[in-house]
Design an enzyme around this catalytic site. Structure first.
Site, PDB file in Angstrom:
ATOM      1  CB  CYS A 175      -2.271  15.658   4.045  1.00 35.64           C
ATOM      2  SG  CYS A 175      -3.038  15.690   2.413  1.00 35.64           S
ATOM      3  CB  CYS A 211      -3.716   9.409   3.149  1.00 35.42           C
ATOM      4  SG  CYS A 211      -2.542   9.226   1.812  1.00 35.42           S
ATOM      5  CB  CYS A 244       0.364  13.791  -3.222  1.00 41.36           C
ATOM      6  SG  CYS A 244      -0.018  12.285  -2.331  1.00 41.36           S
ATOM      7  CD  GLN A 247       3.808  -5.158  -5.980  1.00 40.65           C
ATOM      8  OE1 GLN A 247       3.135  -4.378  -5.312  1.00 40.65           O
ATOM      9  NE2 GLN A 247       3.475  -6.423  -6.156  1.00 40.65           N
ATOM     10  CD  GLU A 294      -0.295 -10.303 -15.641  1.00 43.73           C
ATOM     11  OE1 GLU A 294      -0.049 -10.481 -14.440  1.00 43.73           O
ATOM     12  OE2 GLU A 294      -1.228  -9.570 -16.043  1.00 43.73           O
ATOM     13  CG  ASP A 351       1.496 -10.537  -6.007  1.00 46.10           C
ATOM     14  OD1 ASP A 351       0.631 -10.083  -5.240  1.00 46.10           O
ATOM     15  OD2 ASP A 351       2.455  -9.855  -6.434  1.00 46.10           O
ATOM     16  CB  CYS A 375      -2.479  -5.923  -2.011  1.00 40.26           C
ATOM     17  SG  CYS A 375      -3.515  -6.326  -3.411  1.00 40.26           S
TER      18      CYS A 375
HETATM   19  N1  SAH Z   1       3.438 -10.376  -9.123  1.00 41.34           N
HETATM   20  C1  SAH Z   1       3.456  -9.108  -9.809  1.00 41.34           C
HETATM   21  C2  SAH Z   1       2.066  -8.569 -10.143  1.00 41.34           C
HETATM   22  C3  SAH Z   1       1.058  -8.571  -9.041  1.00 41.34           C
HETATM   23  S1  SAH Z   1      -0.392  -7.628  -9.360  1.00 41.34           S
HETATM   24  C4  SAH Z   1       4.260  -8.090  -9.031  1.00 41.34           C
HETATM   25  O1  SAH Z   1       4.654  -8.339  -7.901  1.00 41.34           O
HETATM   26  O2  SAH Z   1       4.516  -7.011  -9.562  1.00 41.34           O
HETATM   27  C5  SAH Z   1      -1.524  -8.762  -9.942  1.00 41.34           C
HETATM   28  C6  SAH Z   1      -1.341  -9.133 -11.400  1.00 41.34           C
HETATM   29  O3  SAH Z   1      -2.369 -10.076 -11.711  1.00 41.34           O
HETATM   30  C7  SAH Z   1      -1.505  -7.995 -12.403  1.00 41.34           C
HETATM   31  O4  SAH Z   1      -0.390  -7.980 -13.243  1.00 41.34           O
HETATM   32  C8  SAH Z   1      -2.769  -8.366 -13.193  1.00 41.34           C
HETATM   33  O5  SAH Z   1      -2.692  -8.003 -14.553  1.00 41.34           O
HETATM   34  C9  SAH Z   1      -2.800  -9.852 -13.035  1.00 41.34           C
HETATM   35  N2  SAH Z   1      -4.109 -10.512 -13.138  1.00 41.34           N
HETATM   36  C10 SAH Z   1      -5.312 -10.062 -12.745  1.00 41.34           C
HETATM   37  N3  SAH Z   1      -6.258 -10.998 -12.916  1.00 41.34           N
HETATM   38  C11 SAH Z   1      -5.628 -12.080 -13.428  1.00 41.34           C
HETATM   39  C12 SAH Z   1      -6.065 -13.381 -13.823  1.00 41.34           C
HETATM   40  N4  SAH Z   1      -7.346 -13.746 -13.708  1.00 41.34           N
HETATM   41  N5  SAH Z   1      -5.147 -14.238 -14.281  1.00 41.34           N
HETATM   42  C13 SAH Z   1      -3.845 -13.885 -14.394  1.00 41.34           C
HETATM   43  N6  SAH Z   1      -3.381 -12.671 -14.046  1.00 41.34           N
HETATM   44  C14 SAH Z   1      -4.251 -11.784 -13.571  1.00 41.34           C
END
Ligand code: SAH
Length: 379
Positions: free
Chosen positions: A5, A14, A88, A212, A262, A310, A337
């Site tokens: 890169c 990266c 990239c 994602q 969400e 998540d 993550c």
């Molecule tokens: N499960 C989904 C999103 C994961 S990312 C997927 O796999 O695509 C994390 C998500 O949490 C984001 O959409 C973000 O907007 C949301 N988020 C962040 N803080 C939050 C909170 N306090 N309560 C609810 N959602 C939240």
């Protein structure tokens, strides 16, 4: 398989790009094991067959050089200087090609890049999203003002040069902020969103919604999460931090009922449309802080057998975790993550009566020092 890169030193995005891919996986495995093995069994990390060009979302800051040639790139650390990046190695190739093309077109349209220091200029950022399975392409032009000189001709020229573009959106961001996107969108062409297919379902993705960035590995993660959830079709399921509803919708075929929570309004709007688009009737969406939502569920004495969670990199919070412990689902599937906040939250859950059954690391972000993990917990 290895590539060099040219931007590595200046970009710094990266951290592992000069490490052979196999060794990157070894490093990530060790990191996860160091942090998480005390909680339960860590399975071998699932890497990518081809670890390049996986990013379906590409972002460029718009700038120009002394001669007035426009280009896109990234901010140099702690400054307003933009480092030019033409291509990239982890980004979708089509997106990078379109990004370069837009920067080139700017001159003939007398379109000026926005200058952070003076507040002058028009085009601030370019954001491009590509549907991995659908091939649909969304271009978002982030501008400092709503007035778009020769808008129609620009859109026409852009579509002519890149017929693969399926939608073009102008996003207006007139604040001096590090946030890329402003609040207002104006659709210049197409539907204003793209659609993509993930685990057999179709999703619509708007400019501001979370999606994602590595579709191949996301399917691996969701598949693992579904295995860990062990759904029979009778369960009531919660999908917390649900984004555009992808996990909840994937689980809906195998559950009695799914409730998604969400915070982001636009994501919830997409999620509702996604359920409708896939003709799913047993999923509900709540726009709320996930912690508040869980507290409410627990206070009402509601039940759920399985909770998917998540959260973003910062992890979950005490409010959520305590309410989860009150709600007492049989199984929790934690998708993370960030192994550090994951370890912190697992500590909370394991001292509250849960046991970690399995930890599956997945390499969602090759070349970087980030790693994703799916954790199966049961009471
Ligand atoms: N499960 C989904 C999103 C994961 S990312 C997927 O796999 O695509 C994390 C998500 O949490 C984001 O959409 C973000 O907007 C949301 N988020 C962040 N803080 C939050 C909170 N306090 N309560 C609810 N959602 C939240």
């Amino acid at each position: 398989m290895e590539r060099k890169c040219p931007y590595q030193k200046k970009c710094g995005g990266c951290q592992f790009v000069s490490v052979p891919y196999r060794d990157q996986l070894v490093k990530k495995q060790k990191w996860i094991e160091d942090l998480l093995a005390p909680f339960g069994k860590v399975k071998p990390i699932i890497g990518m067959e081809d670890p390049w060009r996986y990013r379906n979302k590409v972002h460029g800051v718009v700038a120009s050089d002394r001669r007035g040639n426009c280009f896109t790139g990234i901010y140099e650390a702690k400054s307003h200087r933009v480092i030019r990046v033409d291509d990239c190695l982890i980004e979708n190739e089509t997106a990078d090609r379109i990004m370069r093309g837009i920067a080139e077109m700017m001159r003939s349209f007398k379109m000026r890049p926005y200058n952070e220091d003076t507040g002058q200029g028009f085009l601030r950022h370019i954001l491009i999203r590509c549907g991995h399975a659908s091939g649909q392409v969304m271009v978002v032009l982030v501008t400092s003002t709503p007035v778009f000189p020769s808008k129609n001709n620009f859109v026409k020229a852009l579509r002519k040069q890149y017929p693969e573009i399926t939608t073009i959106v102008q996003n207006i961001n007139n604040r001096s902020t590090s946030m890329v996107l402003g609040d207002r969108n104006q659709v210049l062409y197409g539907k204003g969103y793209i659609e993509d297919r993930l685990c057999g379902k179709i999703y619509r993705i708007s400019p501001k919604s979370f999606y994602q960035i590595n579709s191949i590995q996301t399917e691996v993660i969701y598949q693992t999460a579904m295995d860990y959830a062990g759904l029979s079709g009778r369960e009531r399921v919660i999908d917390a931090y649900s984004g555009i509803g992808t996990i909840g919708i994937t689980a809906s075929d195998r559950a009695r009922e799914v409730i998604c929570a969400e915070l982001n309004k636009e994501a919830v709007r997409d999620a509702i449309a996604n359920a409708r688009r896939n003709k799913i009737k047993n999923v509900r969406f709540v726009e709320a802080d996930a912690g508040e939502f869980m507290v409410g569920m627990a206070a009402q004495g509601q039940e759920a057998e399985v909770v998917f969670m998540d959260p973003p990199r910062a992890g979950s919070d005490k409010k959520f975790l305590n309410a989860l412990l009150k709600l007492k689902p049989e199984r929790v599937v934690y998708i993370s993550c960030n192994p550090e906040t994951l370890a912190r939250d697992l500590k909370h859950l394991t001292s509250g009566g849960y046991r970690v059954k399995m930890i599956q690391p997945v390499d969602q972000f090759p070349m970087t020092d980030k790693v994703e993990a799916v954790v199966s917990l049961s009471r």
